[in-house]
Design a protein around this motif. Structure first.
Motif, short mmCIF file in Angstrom:
data_model
loop_
_atom_site.label_atom_id
_atom_site.label_comp_id
_atom_site.label_asym_id
_atom_site.label_seq_id
_atom_site.Cartn_x
_atom_site.Cartn_y
_atom_site.Cartn_z
N LEU A 166 0.85 -1.18 0.00
CA LEU A 166 0.00 0.00 0.00
C LEU A 166 0.89 1.24 0.00
CD1 LEU A 166 -2.83 1.39 0.50
CD2 LEU A 166 -2.22 1.31 2.92
N TYR A 167 0.58 2.19 -0.86
CA TYR A 167 1.25 3.49 -0.84
C TYR A 167 0.26 4.50 -0.29
CZ TYR A 167 5.17 1.97 -3.78
OH TYR A 167 6.30 1.36 -4.27
N LYS A 202 -8.93 -4.61 1.68
CA LYS A 202 -7.77 -4.61 2.58
C LYS A 202 -7.01 -3.29 2.57
CE LYS A 202 -7.01 -9.56 2.13
NZ LYS A 202 -6.11 -10.59 1.59
N GLY A 203 -6.96 -2.63 1.42
CA GLY A 203 -6.26 -1.34 1.33
C GLY A 203 -6.87 -0.28 2.23
N TRP A 204 -8.20 -0.32 2.39
CA TRP A 204 -8.87 0.61 3.30
C TRP A 204 -8.70 0.18 4.75
CZ3 TRP A 204 -13.13 4.39 2.64
CH2 TRP A 204 -13.06 5.02 1.39
N THR A 205 -8.78 -1.12 5.00
CA THR A 205 -8.60 -1.62 6.37
C THR A 205 -7.23 -1.23 6.90
OG1 THR A 205 -10.06 -3.50 5.87
CG2 THR A 205 -8.66 -3.70 7.81
N GLU A 206 -6.24 -1.27 6.04
CA GLU A 206 -4.88 -0.89 6.43
C GLU A 206 -4.68 0.62 6.39
OE1 GLU A 206 -0.26 -1.36 4.90
OE2 GLU A 206 -1.76 -2.72 4.08
N GLY A 207 -5.23 1.28 5.39
CA GLY A 207 -4.93 2.69 5.15
C GLY A 207 -5.67 3.69 6.01
N SER A 261 -6.61 13.68 6.32
CA SER A 261 -6.90 13.44 4.91
C SER A 261 -5.62 13.07 4.17
CB SER A 261 -7.53 14.67 4.26
OG SER A 261 -6.61 15.74 4.27
N GLY A 262 -5.81 12.42 3.03
CA GLY A 262 -4.66 12.03 2.22
C GLY A 262 -5.08 11.17 1.05
N ILE A 263 -4.11 10.43 0.55
CA ILE A 263 -4.30 9.61 -0.64
C ILE A 263 -3.87 8.18 -0.33
CG2 ILE A 263 -3.67 9.29 -3.07
CD1 ILE A 263 -2.80 12.30 -3.03
N LEU A 264 -4.70 7.23 -0.73
CA LEU A 264 -4.34 5.81 -0.66
C LEU A 264 -4.17 5.32 -2.10
CD1 LEU A 264 -6.92 4.54 1.99
CD2 LEU A 264 -4.56 5.27 2.38
#
Length: 158
Positions: A59-60, A109-114, A123-126
């Motif tokens: 994930l970035y 999973k990207g949201w669960t981690e991010g 706020s930001g970018i995933l």
């Protein structure tokens, strides 16, 4: 007797020709998009002059505003405003400014981690590779293997 013998022989042949094997269920082909996704994300970061951090999972993320409120966990229920798009810029989903609420253990999973990287108000970018999103499956207009980018704002930890 001749009729009985012929019937038994025909029945035996018929039974021996019947396939009693269970049908073979073919699993969908799973493609590993890791290399392509990594390049696509790095190219996007460079093109947009982002300063992103890469987690061990791939994930970035970019934290524009860390926030000052409560910090969620991977099982928290949160309210998030977001815009989801591809590296091409094409938007595939967007919430209202009021956001939507959901449990973080019920999303990709990207949201669960991010999302737990932010505190309330953050706020930001995933930048999410496909293995942390929908992988080799098409999902609601999102093609298999897609890198997903989300501008997110954590409104509240519920």
């Amino acid at each position: 007797m001749k009729y009985l013998l012929t019937s038994l022989l025909t029945l035996t042949l018929f039974i021996s020709c019947v396939n009693n094997d269970k049908p073979v269920i073919q699993e969908p082909q799973k493609t590993d998009y890791t290399v392509e996704n990594e390049k696509e994300i790095k190219d996007y970061i460079a093109l947009n002059k982002l300063t992103a951090v890469r987690s061990d999972s791939g994930l970035y993320y970019v934290i524009n505003e860390p926030g000052t409120g409560a910090k969620p966990t991977a099982t928290s229920n949160v309210t998030v405003a977001y815009k989801g798009y591809f590296t091409s810029g094409k938007i595939f989903d967007q919430s209202s400014a009021a956001g939507i609420s959901f449990p973080l253990d019920k999303v990709i999973k990207g949201w669960t981690e991010g999302i737990p990287l932010f505190k309330e108000g953050g706020s930001g970018i995933l930048l999410i590779p496909s293995h942390l999103a929908y992988g080799s499956s098409n999902n609601s207009g999102i093609p298999a293997g897609s890198v997903l980018i989300f501008d997110v704002k954590l409104i509240k930890v519920n």
